[in-house]
Design a protein around this motif. Structure first.
Motif, PDB file in Angstrom:
ATOM      1  N   SER A  43       4.112  -7.606  -6.694  1.00 50.40           N
ATOM      2  CA  SER A  43       3.302  -8.709  -6.788  1.00 50.40           C
ATOM      3  C   SER A  43       2.132  -8.286  -7.588  1.00 50.40           C
ATOM      4  CB  SER A  43       2.809  -9.141  -5.288  1.00 50.40           C
ATOM      5  OG  SER A  43       3.779  -9.898  -4.670  1.00 50.40           O
ATOM      6  N   THR A  44       1.299  -8.943  -8.305  1.00 55.22           N
ATOM      7  CA  THR A  44       0.105  -8.812  -8.865  1.00 55.22           C
ATOM      8  C   THR A  44      -0.993  -9.340  -8.265  1.00 55.22           C
ATOM      9  OG1 THR A  44       1.257  -8.884 -10.913  1.00 55.22           O
ATOM     10  CG2 THR A  44      -1.134  -9.057 -11.037  1.00 55.22           C
ATOM     11  N   PHE A  45      -2.329  -8.404  -7.910  1.00 54.40           N
ATOM     12  CA  PHE A  45      -3.450  -9.039  -7.244  1.00 54.40           C
ATOM     13  C   PHE A  45      -4.427  -8.691  -8.220  1.00 54.40           C
ATOM     14  CE2 PHE A  45      -0.843  -7.936  -3.555  1.00 54.40           C
ATOM     15  CZ  PHE A  45      -1.346  -8.693  -2.504  1.00 54.40           C
ATOM     16  N   ILE A  46      -5.021  -9.972  -8.824  1.00 52.34           N
ATOM     17  CA  ILE A  46      -5.934  -9.862  -9.906  1.00 52.34           C
ATOM     18  C   ILE A  46      -7.499 -10.257  -9.262  1.00 52.34           C
ATOM     19  CG2 ILE A  46      -6.613 -10.768 -12.316  1.00 52.34           C
ATOM     20  CD1 ILE A  46      -3.608 -11.577 -12.503  1.00 52.34           C
ATOM     21  N   ASN A  47      -8.465  -9.260  -9.589  1.00 57.89           N
ATOM     22  CA  ASN A  47      -9.807  -9.365  -9.432  1.00 57.89           C
ATOM     23  C   ASN A  47      -9.906 -10.096  -7.724  1.00 57.89           C
ATOM     24  OD1 ASN A  47     -12.437  -9.303 -10.022  1.00 57.89           O
ATOM     25  ND2 ASN A  47     -12.378 -11.800 -10.148  1.00 57.89           N
ATOM     26  N   CYS A  48      -9.081  -9.086  -6.836  1.00 59.80           N
ATOM     27  CA  CYS A  48      -9.304  -9.475  -5.545  1.00 59.80           C
ATOM     28  C   CYS A  48     -10.001  -8.192  -4.885  1.00 59.80           C
ATOM     29  CB  CYS A  48      -7.880  -9.384  -4.871  1.00 59.80           C
ATOM     30  SG  CYS A  48      -6.732 -10.969  -5.504  1.00 59.80           S
ATOM     31  N   HIS A  49     -10.615  -8.712  -3.640  1.00 60.77           N
ATOM     32  CA  HIS A  49     -11.556  -7.698  -2.976  1.00 60.77           C
ATOM     33  C   HIS A  49     -10.959  -7.404  -1.519  1.00 60.77           C
ATOM     34  CE1 HIS A  49     -15.916  -6.389  -1.469  1.00 60.77           C
ATOM     35  NE2 HIS A  49     -14.906  -5.613  -1.543  1.00 60.77           N
ATOM     36  N   PHE A  50     -10.655  -6.330  -1.330  1.00 59.78           N
ATOM     37  CA  PHE A  50     -10.021  -5.859   0.056  1.00 59.78           C
ATOM     38  C   PHE A  50     -11.314  -4.985   0.827  1.00 59.78           C
ATOM     39  CE2 PHE A  50      -6.282  -6.607  -2.258  1.00 59.78           C
ATOM     40  CZ  PHE A  50      -5.659  -7.311  -1.608  1.00 59.78           C
ATOM     41  N   LEU A  51     -12.012  -5.497   1.884  1.00 55.98           N
ATOM     42  CA  LEU A  51     -13.152  -4.675   2.557  1.00 55.98           C
ATOM     43  C   LEU A  51     -12.798  -4.685   3.886  1.00 55.98           C
ATOM     44  CD1 LEU A  51     -16.061  -3.662   2.625  1.00 55.98           C
ATOM     45  CD2 LEU A  51     -16.814  -6.024   3.291  1.00 55.98           C
ATOM     46  N   GLU A  52     -12.717  -3.289   4.319  1.00 60.83           N
ATOM     47  CA  GLU A  52     -12.348  -3.110   5.685  1.00 60.83           C
ATOM     48  C   GLU A  52     -11.038  -3.405   6.341  1.00 60.83           C
ATOM     49  OE1 GLU A  52     -15.685  -3.692   8.188  1.00 60.83           O
ATOM     50  OE2 GLU A  52     -17.061  -2.357   6.998  1.00 60.83           O
ATOM     51  N   CYS A  53      -9.804  -3.426   5.234  1.00 59.77           N
ATOM     52  CA  CYS A  53      -8.710  -3.920   5.467  1.00 59.77           C
ATOM     53  C   CYS A  53      -7.553  -2.839   6.001  1.00 59.77           C
ATOM     54  CB  CYS A  53      -8.128  -4.643   4.489  1.00 59.77           C
ATOM     55  SG  CYS A  53      -9.057  -6.566   4.193  1.00 59.77           S
ATOM     56  N   ASP A  54      -6.826  -3.209   7.066  1.00 56.34           N
ATOM     57  CA  ASP A  54      -5.747  -2.453   7.080  1.00 56.34           C
ATOM     58  C   ASP A  54      -4.442  -2.816   6.791  1.00 56.34           C
ATOM     59  OD1 ASP A  54      -7.747  -0.921   8.348  1.00 56.34           O
ATOM     60  OD2 ASP A  54      -6.939  -1.064  10.607  1.00 56.34           O
ATOM     61  N   PHE A  55      -3.445  -2.247   6.191  1.00 54.84           N
ATOM     62  CA  PHE A  55      -2.067  -2.263   5.959  1.00 54.84           C
ATOM     63  C   PHE A  55      -1.049  -1.472   6.759  1.00 54.84           C
ATOM     64  CE2 PHE A  55      -4.043  -3.887   2.498  1.00 54.84           C
ATOM     65  CZ  PHE A  55      -3.587  -5.033   1.833  1.00 54.84           C
ATOM     66  N   THR A  56      -0.301  -2.082   7.640  1.00 52.95           N
ATOM     67  CA  THR A  56       0.409  -1.173   8.506  1.00 52.95           C
ATOM     68  C   THR A  56       2.090  -1.551   8.067  1.00 52.95           C
ATOM     69  OG1 THR A  56      -1.070  -1.246  10.122  1.00 52.95           O
ATOM     70  CG2 THR A  56       0.916  -0.477  10.719  1.00 52.95           C
ATOM     71  N   ASN A  57       2.614  -0.585   7.893  1.00 50.60           N
ATOM     72  CA  ASN A  57       4.237  -0.818   7.819  1.00 50.60           C
ATOM     73  C   ASN A  57       4.639  -1.953   6.871  1.00 50.60           C
ATOM     74  OD1 ASN A  57       6.996  -0.034   8.584  1.00 50.60           O
ATOM     75  ND2 ASN A  57       7.284  -1.828  10.067  1.00 50.60           N
ATOM     76  N   SER A  58       3.928  -1.838   5.789  1.00 51.34           N
ATOM     77  CA  SER A  58       4.201  -2.862   4.807  1.00 51.34           C
ATOM     78  C   SER A  58       4.705  -2.187   3.459  1.00 51.34           C
ATOM     79  CB  SER A  58       2.853  -3.734   4.457  1.00 51.34           C
ATOM     80  OG  SER A  58       2.390  -4.418   5.736  1.00 51.34           O
ATOM     81  N   ASN A  59       5.223  -3.275   2.529  1.00 52.60           N
ATOM     82  CA  ASN A  59       5.907  -2.601   1.399  1.00 52.60           C
ATOM     83  C   ASN A  59       5.058  -3.291   0.195  1.00 52.60           C
ATOM     84  OD1 ASN A  59       7.592  -2.007  -0.915  1.00 52.60           O
ATOM     85  ND2 ASN A  59       9.204  -3.229  -0.246  1.00 52.60           N
ATOM     86  N   LEU A  60       4.314  -2.291  -0.504  1.00 54.96           N
ATOM     87  CA  LEU A  60       3.570  -2.806  -1.684  1.00 54.96           C
ATOM     88  C   LEU A  60       4.034  -1.745  -2.924  1.00 54.96           C
ATOM     89  CD1 LEU A  60       1.380  -2.418   0.953  1.00 54.96           C
ATOM     90  CD2 LEU A  60      -0.041  -3.593  -0.723  1.00 54.96           C
ATOM     91  N   SER A  61       5.215  -1.445  -2.934  1.00 53.93           N
ATOM     92  CA  SER A  61       5.772  -0.878  -4.199  1.00 53.93           C
ATOM     93  C   SER A  61       5.581  -1.715  -5.441  1.00 53.93           C
ATOM     94  CB  SER A  61       7.257  -0.526  -3.728  1.00 53.93           C
ATOM     95  OG  SER A  61       7.209   0.454  -2.816  1.00 53.93           O
ATOM     96  N   LEU A  62       5.232  -0.956  -6.473  1.00 57.09           N
ATOM     97  CA  LEU A  62       4.946  -1.617  -7.955  1.00 57.09           C
ATOM     98  C   LEU A  62       4.067  -2.569  -8.110  1.00 57.09           C
ATOM     99  CD1 LEU A  62       9.108  -1.489  -8.677  1.00 57.09           C
ATOM    100  CD2 LEU A  62       7.147   0.214  -9.495  1.00 57.09           C
TER     101      LEU A  62
END
Length: 199
Positions: A43-62
């Protein structure tokens, strides 16, 4: 109807088992959000903001993250293959723990020339990752597998390499003053020198 992000800002949300591979997201802000068992691969995230976020057991490959901002983000037990972290908009003044990787897979990624003091890559597989010309002062690569990863003109001052394995760091081409290494693995630091090691 598949899940979609319909708002421009989310606060304290818990996203579970969201599956959106190959999607595109633009100008979305996430604060204090949790992503669990999600799939955002390719996927593509453009100009997004992640503040104090947690990703667990997730697939963000490529995943592509042009102009995104990450502040105090944790990736735990995630697949993060082939990501160019240099495309992110990092602050000019590096803050400690901008991003933490724990028990994740970061193979074939790039941190080329990034100023990320305090970067934590703990108990991860970080094979064939490009760390050249970066500044990771006071960070941690402890318990991680760094097979094939590249270090050159890299500031590794004060970095914790305890229990890390398979790294190749030219001590004449990188700054390692104050870094911590496991005694038996540290012999790798001598491989680039014209010396003979004997038992």
């Amino acid at each position: 109807m598949p899940f979609q992000f319909t708002e421009t800002a989310y606060y304290a949300e818990h996203f579970k088992q969201v599956t959106l591979p190959g999607a595109e997201f633009l100008d979305i802000s996430f604060e204090d959000c949790q992503f669990e068992n999600c799939d955002f691969s390719e996927s593509t995230f453009i100009n997004c903001h992640f503040l104090e976020c947690d990703f667990t057991n997730s697939n963000l490959s490529l995943v592509s993250l042009p102009s995104c901002r990450l502040n105090e983000v944790l990736f735990k037990q995630c697949k993060l293959l082939g990501i160019d972290w240099s495309k992110i908009h990092w602050p000019s003044i590096a803050l400690d723990s901008q991003v933490v990787f724990d028990q994740s897979v970061l193979n074939d990624s790039s941190f080329f020339a990034l100023q990320l003091q305090g970067l934590k890559i703990i108990d991860c597989r970080a094979r064939d990752v490009d760390f050249r010309e970066g500044d990771f002062n006071q960070g941690s690569f402890s318990h991680s597998d760094l097979t094939g990863s590249l270090f050159g003109k890299t500031n590794l001052s004060g970095v914790d390499f305890s229990e890390a394995v398979n790294y190749q760091i030219d001590i004449e081409n990188n700054r390692i003053n104050g870094a911590k290494f496991s005694r038996f693995e540290a012999v790798r630091l001598l491989e680039g020198l014209d010396i003979e090691l004997v038992d």
